[in-house]
Design an enzyme around this catalytic site. Structure first.
Site: not given
Length: 384
Positions: A127-128, A159, A244, A366, A125, A246, A343
């Site tokens: 986009l960024t 990506i 979606g 997202e 996907f 998300r 610990g």
């Protein structure tokens, strides 16, 4: 809303749980340490054979057609064992859903069966960008029409699965004169197209087995028929599919949080201090009560968002609420679980160290928690 699961939903949840416990959990630490892509891809291939890469895709395209609730349940169970596998599964499902939602019949017939069958190892996907993360409408990647082809130029960052994905869904500016966000289109780009270069995987804090890469497009020529949906109308597609997605990331966060608390709960019933089990101390009992209550509330928010989407109703606000709450509460759960173990929780021998790293990104990708609050507030104010 009827909160009871259908027989099919329970079957998918149980199948995901059994696979996660038998195949993913035993190698999760190894994958985190080595990023063994052969092992990782083998697990993905097995999940594909079981139908987990097309959970909400119609049967005519090779999907399971089980719906969004089943998708959410499956991602949660997979994430309990291996967050890296869960995020790749979630994103590949999201890519398939984009194609099903806005692709034409030829595109759906060509690409969806390949994703659902495993012929394509994954989908990505795209986009960024560097200056277009929380503000994707500010993207600079361009697609210029030249005859019967578009020429793509630009770079996409962070990506998921780009190292081995066979199909990219790419957003690019097709009208530079349009108002911000109004001149963006969506394209299907095959990974072997000349002009595409994928960088080496980023060195990440968590979810290390799932590669995250920069994808560069340098005079990358794609046929005009690669466009999905209408020209200059692609930004709305991205916004809708992110909603979606998300649900998937919220479900993933829930799975990590539950796994962390389950491990810590078992640990404090066995470890003793001051002559008694840690679980006898009220302060620790209260942490259990608070965190499990948070996670149950997250589960219900996710189920509501998934059910609303499945009914074909507006679900953006519900998805943002679910993702915001689940991601934030899962982060708290992982850190409290680590604290319960003292610990030991900080030592790599135990899974809490990995889970605390894996869960951190869920409040960022997202759409950050801050962006979810903006979306929710905007929706609330629009109702007045």
């Amino acid at each position: 809303m009827n909160l009871s699961l259908t027989e099919e939903q329970m079957m998918i949840q149980d199948m995901a749980k059994k696979f996660a416990e038998s195949e993913l959990a035993p190698v999760a630490a190894e994958l985190d340490e080595t990023q063994d892509q052969t092992l990782f891809l083998n697990n993905l291939a097995q999940l594909t054979e079981l139908g987990f890469m097309g959970l909400n895709i119609k049967a005519e395209y090779g999907g399971v057609e089980a719906g969004t609730v089943a998708f959410s349940l499956a991602i949660t169970e997979i994430a309990r064992a291996c967050a890296s596998t869960a995020v790749t599964t979630s994103v590949t499902n999201m890519v398939a859903e984009v194609i099903q939602a806005v692709g034409n019949e030829e595109q759906k017939q060509k690409y969806l069966p390949k994703i659902c069958s495993g012929e394509y190892k994954a989908g990505a996907f795209c986009l960024t960008e560097n200056d277009a993360g929380s503000d994707p409408a500010g993207m600079k990647t361009s697609a210029v029409l030249d005859g019967d082809e578009y020429v793509l130029n630009g770079s996409k960052l962070y990506i998921t699965s780009a190292s081995f994905a066979d199909i990219f869904v790419v957003w690019a500016v097709t009208d530079a004169t349009a108002r911000k966000g109004k001149g963006i289109s969506c394209f299907l780009v095959e990974a072997n197209t000349p002009g595409i270069t994928v960088s080496k995987p980023e060195e990440k804090m968590g979810q290390k087995a799932s590669p995250t890469n920069e994808v560069n497009f340098n005079n990358c020529r794609i046929p005009a028929t690669a466009m999905m949906g209408k020209e200059n109308k692609g930004f709305g597609v991205a916004v809708g599919e992110l909603a979606g997605g998300r649900i998937g990331i919220g479900s993933l966060a829930l799975g990590i949080g539950l796994a962390a608390m389950d491990y810590a709960r078992a640990f404090i019933t066995e470890r003793k201090q001051f002559g008694q089990a840690l679980s006898n101390f009220q302060g620790l009992q209260w942490k259990l009560a608070e965190r499990y209550t948070d996670l149950e509330a997250a589960r219900l928010l996710l189920m509501q968002a998934a059910y609303t989407k499945e009914q074909g109703l507006p679900f953006g606000k519900a998805a943002s609420m679910a993702k915001l709450f689940a991601a934030e509460k899962a982060n708290i759960a992982c850190y409290d679980a680590l604290q319960l173990m003292g610990g030991a929780g900080y030592i790599k021998e135990y899974p809490l160290e990995r889970m605390a790293r894996d869960v951190r990104i869920t409040t960022i990708y997202e759409g950050t928690s801050e962006i979810q609050k903006i979306i929710i507030a905007r929706e609330l104010l629009s109702e007045v």
